[in-house]
Design an enzyme around this catalytic site. Structure first.
Site, PDB file in Angstrom:
ATOM      1  N   LYS A  22     -45.225  36.930 -24.836  1.00 27.73           N
ATOM      2  CA  LYS A  22     -43.178  36.754 -26.111  1.00 27.73           C
ATOM      3  C   LYS A  22     -43.193  37.658 -27.164  1.00 27.73           C
ATOM      4  CE  LYS A  22     -42.432  34.176 -29.235  1.00 27.73           C
ATOM      5  NZ  LYS A  22     -41.507  33.548 -30.020  1.00 27.73           N
ATOM      6  N   ASN A  23     -44.020  37.830 -28.168  1.00 34.89           N
ATOM      7  CA  ASN A  23     -43.733  38.579 -29.246  1.00 34.89           C
ATOM      8  C   ASN A  23     -43.830  39.942 -28.441  1.00 34.89           C
ATOM      9  OD1 ASN A  23     -43.237  36.756 -30.767  1.00 34.89           O
ATOM     10  ND2 ASN A  23     -45.153  36.055 -31.507  1.00 34.89           N
ATOM     11  N   CYS A 117     -38.277  29.375 -36.704  1.00 30.02           N
ATOM     12  CA  CYS A 117     -39.101  28.368 -37.027  1.00 30.02           C
ATOM     13  C   CYS A 117     -38.957  28.059 -38.530  1.00 30.02           C
ATOM     14  CB  CYS A 117     -40.328  28.350 -36.957  1.00 30.02           C
ATOM     15  SG  CYS A 117     -40.529  28.247 -34.423  1.00 30.02           S
ATOM     16  N   ARG A 122     -41.064  34.195 -45.019  1.00 24.03           N
ATOM     17  CA  ARG A 122     -40.892  35.915 -44.098  1.00 24.03           C
ATOM     18  C   ARG A 122     -40.061  36.859 -44.294  1.00 24.03           C
ATOM     19  NH1 ARG A 122     -41.907  33.185 -38.089  1.00 24.03           N
ATOM     20  NH2 ARG A 122     -40.359  32.855 -38.498  1.00 24.03           N
ATOM     21  N   ASP A 305     -50.681  31.560 -35.121  1.00 24.41           N
ATOM     22  CA  ASP A 305     -50.127  30.344 -34.194  1.00 24.41           C
ATOM     23  C   ASP A 305     -50.311  29.749 -33.022  1.00 24.41           C
ATOM     24  OD1 ASP A 305     -47.342  31.506 -34.125  1.00 24.41           O
ATOM     25  OD2 ASP A 305     -46.957  33.469 -33.242  1.00 24.41           O
ATOM     26  N   ARG A 397     -37.916  27.610 -26.802  1.00 26.67           N
ATOM     27  CA  ARG A 397     -38.233  29.057 -27.355  1.00 26.67           C
ATOM     28  C   ARG A 397     -39.865  30.014 -26.812  1.00 26.67           C
ATOM     29  NH1 ARG A 397     -37.898  29.008 -33.586  1.00 26.67           N
ATOM     30  NH2 ARG A 397     -37.405  31.123 -33.091  1.00 26.67           N
TER      31      ARG A 397
END
Length: 418
Positions: A22-23, A117, A122, A305, A397
């Protein structure tokens, strides 16, 4: 409202193939918009963050079309706006990548400060300082990052905290900036490498991706490209942890084992058997799980993660474990949810202290963020009785077809709409 209802006790067995990262996909999709051309990206996960990013780019003039399972075609010949939509950008962190793309392509960008999230600070100031090093004028006002430049200039920039998002965003901007840009203390994640390979296919010359120093020789014009995204190491790690937690036997096909070395080491420490098969990575667990201490760290360390998922496994290990979080200070939203299920778990500063219990009990719980939601799923798989996970928009997500893949491994899980 939707709930994921899990009847615990099933031992996961079988093999599965995870979606593309995904990233990586988020970064590569934005990278494709750097070229006045068409691109084709394969192995893209059909998860909510990807769909939201497609909507954001659509508002900027990029046309995206799914032309097969995991196959996304992008037409970025016409950028019609430099203002990204607030309601969409507030939903996800990766929306900030559009700032680097727009600056490089049209010389100005107005991008809402991103959401996502709630797992800790960040800040976008790392990105802002990088854009300023390239010669852009940047301000933040009324909730927007506003940047403009008559033309970016190459620079040498030290990336704070080895930030992956900053590394990728500056790689995007530098790819259409003539000259050589050097990023020091760059993030080393596989997703950075994925993005660098795609940018190189588009015509930029990116060297050193995967190390702490990345150089980008930019060009005024990029071309479209075709690329297949590598497997998602976080999704794969979630299933491997679930396999060990349920005393199961699971092979994740085509997974690049080097991307999850830190996880596999800790799974072995916990008593699981780990085998690197030519077809992928194989994990099984037969005996009592052992306690483990670990610290999260930037790649190649243990991924933040995967912290909540591994904590869920440790709730039934025979002894006391500690998980220290070094990346996001608010990663601990899963702790209260695990307590609802009978876990003996507490937070002490930056560390979760976990004392294993004989079993968890099914309960109604919430997916407070993407990875906390995955932890609740794993806890539900090992618990006695029924667990109902709500707030599935967070889980969706980051995971493509989670319940279908789990059912394929023998789990008793279903999605219920109230």
């Amino acid at each position: 409202m939707e709930r994921l209802v899990i009847e615990g006790g099933a031992r996961l067995q079988g093999r599965l193939r995870v979606a593309g990262a995904k990233n990586s996909s988020l970064a590569i999709i934005v990278a494709a918009a750097l070229a006045e051309d068409r691109s084709v990206i394969e192995n893209v996960p059909h998860c909510r963050d990807i769909l939201t990013l497609i909507e954001i780019l659509g508002a900027l003039g990029v046309v995206a079309e799914w032309t097969g399972p995991g196959r996304l075609e992008l037409d970025a010949r016409h950028i019609t706006s430099h203002v990204a939509p607030y309601e969409l950008c507030r939903q996800m962190r990766a929306s900030v990548y559009t700032a680097g793309m727009l600056l490089a392509r049209v010389g100005r960008a107005e991008v809402p400060l991103p959401g996502g999230c709630v797992i800790g600070s960040r800040p976008v100031d790392f990105h802002i300082r990088g854009f300023e090093a390239f010669g852009a004028r940047v301000v933040t006002e009324h909730g927007f990052l506003k940047a403009e430049t008559p033309g970016l200039a190459p620079a040498t920039y030290y990336v704070p905290r080895t930030s992956m998002g900053t590394t990728i965003n500056l790689m995007l901007a530098a790819s259409r900036t003539p000259g050589v840009t050097t990023l020091q203390n760059a993030a080393r994640e596989p997703e950075v490498v994925d993005t660098a390979v795609f940018l190189s296919l588009m015509g930029a010359r990116v060297r050193g991706a995967g190390t702490s120093t990345v150089t980008i020789e930019g060009t005024p014009k990029l071309r479209g490209a075709s690329y297949t995204v590598r497997p998602d190491r976080i999704e794969a790690g979630t299933y491997l942890i679930a396999a060990a937690a349920t005393h199961g036997d699971v092979l994740v096909e085509d997974l690049i084992s080097e991307h999850v070395t830190a996880l596999l080491t800790k799974l072995a420490d916990a008593g699981a058997t780990v085998e690197l098969d030519p077809a992928g990575v194989h994990v099984r667990a037969d005996g009592v799980l052992r306690p483990v201490d670990l610290d999260t760290a930037p790649y190649p360390g243990f991924a933040t993660d995967l912290h909540p998922q591994f904590a869920a496994l440790l709730t039934i290990a025979a002894g006391r474990s500690a998980v220290r979080e070094t990346i996001f200070e608010n990663r601990f939203g899963y702790v209260d949810e695990l307590r609802r299920m009978g876990a003996d778990i507490r937070v002490d500063g930056d560390t979760t202290i976990i004392t294993g219990v004989p079993h968890l009990s099914g309960a109604p719980v919430e997916a407070v963020d993407i990875r906390a939601g995955a932890a609740m799923v794993i806890a539900g798989l090992v618990a006695q009785g029924e667990t109902a996970v709500t707030n599935l928009e967070n889980l969706d997500r980051g995971y493509d077809g989670l319940e279908e893949k789990l059912r394929g491994l023998g789990a008793n899980v279903r999605r219920v709409r109230d």
